[in-house]
Every structure is written in C-alpha cells, then in structure tokens.
Design a protein around this motif. Structure first.
Motif: not given
Length: 131
Positions: A55-59, A109-116, A73-79
C-alpha cells in the motif's frame, strides 16, 4: 457471466452461509489446540506487513492498483483486530487486544479505506471522488 447471474450467485452464497455459520457456532469446540498456531499467526502477520508495504509503494508510485492494495490491507487489519480480541485468553489480554484494535488496527484500516477513496483514479471512480 452476466451481471444478473453474478448478483444471484453472490446473494445465494451469502444466504447459504447463514445456516452454515449457525451450525459452526454450535458445533465447533470452545477450545482447540493447534500444532501450527504460531506459524498461522506469523504467516498472517507477514501477509499484513507485505500488504502495508505494498500500500505504501502504491501511494508512492500513484499506482492504479492503490485502491485494491489499500482495501486488502484494511481487510487484513480488521480481521487481525477481530481475531486478536476473540482469541485473547485472559481479561488482561482482552483489554490489551481491544486497546490495540481501537488505537491502532481499526484506525489504520479506516485510513486505508480513506486512501483508497481519495486516490482512486477518475477512470476507476466514475462518481468523481476527489484526487
């Protein structure tokens, strides 16, 4: 496969999982010993670390697949938060896992969704989310 068939497939799959899940909740033992518990968690955390890195590389690259990496990443964090809390063995462990979930895993996880949502390319986001 048509859109209608896909909707029917996913809807039927979700409905079929309801009785299966209820059955599992009643049939599975409350305690279970696993010979590979440590390997399972280490493997999961390795996947989570890789997902965070991707995710960092993608950003960094403004990659077209950023939204998919961030959602994974958000999914893995929530799990991870879910299983950390539910598999904790004592009151102190539950408190620590809950604190980690609320202070770290779920906010990231919320940050990841926001980034997405924020960095999704306009071609992939026809509703015009901000860049």
């Amino acid at each position: 496969m048509t859109r209608r068939n896909l909707v029917a497939f996913f809807g039927a799959s979700a409905l079929l999982l309801v009785p299966w899940t209820i059955g599992l909740a009643h049939a599975l033992p409350c305690r279970y010993v696993s010979a590979h518990w440590g390997i399972a968690w280490a493997g999961f955390d390795t996947a989570l670390a890789a997902s965070l890195a991707l995710t960092g590389v993608a950003v960094l690259r403004r990659a077209v697949w950023l939204d998919r990496a961030a959602v994974a990443t958000a999914t893995l964090l929530a799990a991870d938060a879910w299983f950390d809390v539910l598999t904790a063995g004592s009151a102190a462990a539950i408190a620590l896992a809950s604190a980690e979930a609320l202070a770290v895993e779920l906010p990231v996880a919320v940050l990841c969704i926001s980034v997405a949502r924020r960095f999704t390319a306009p071609a992939n986001n026809p509703k015009g989310a901000s860049q």
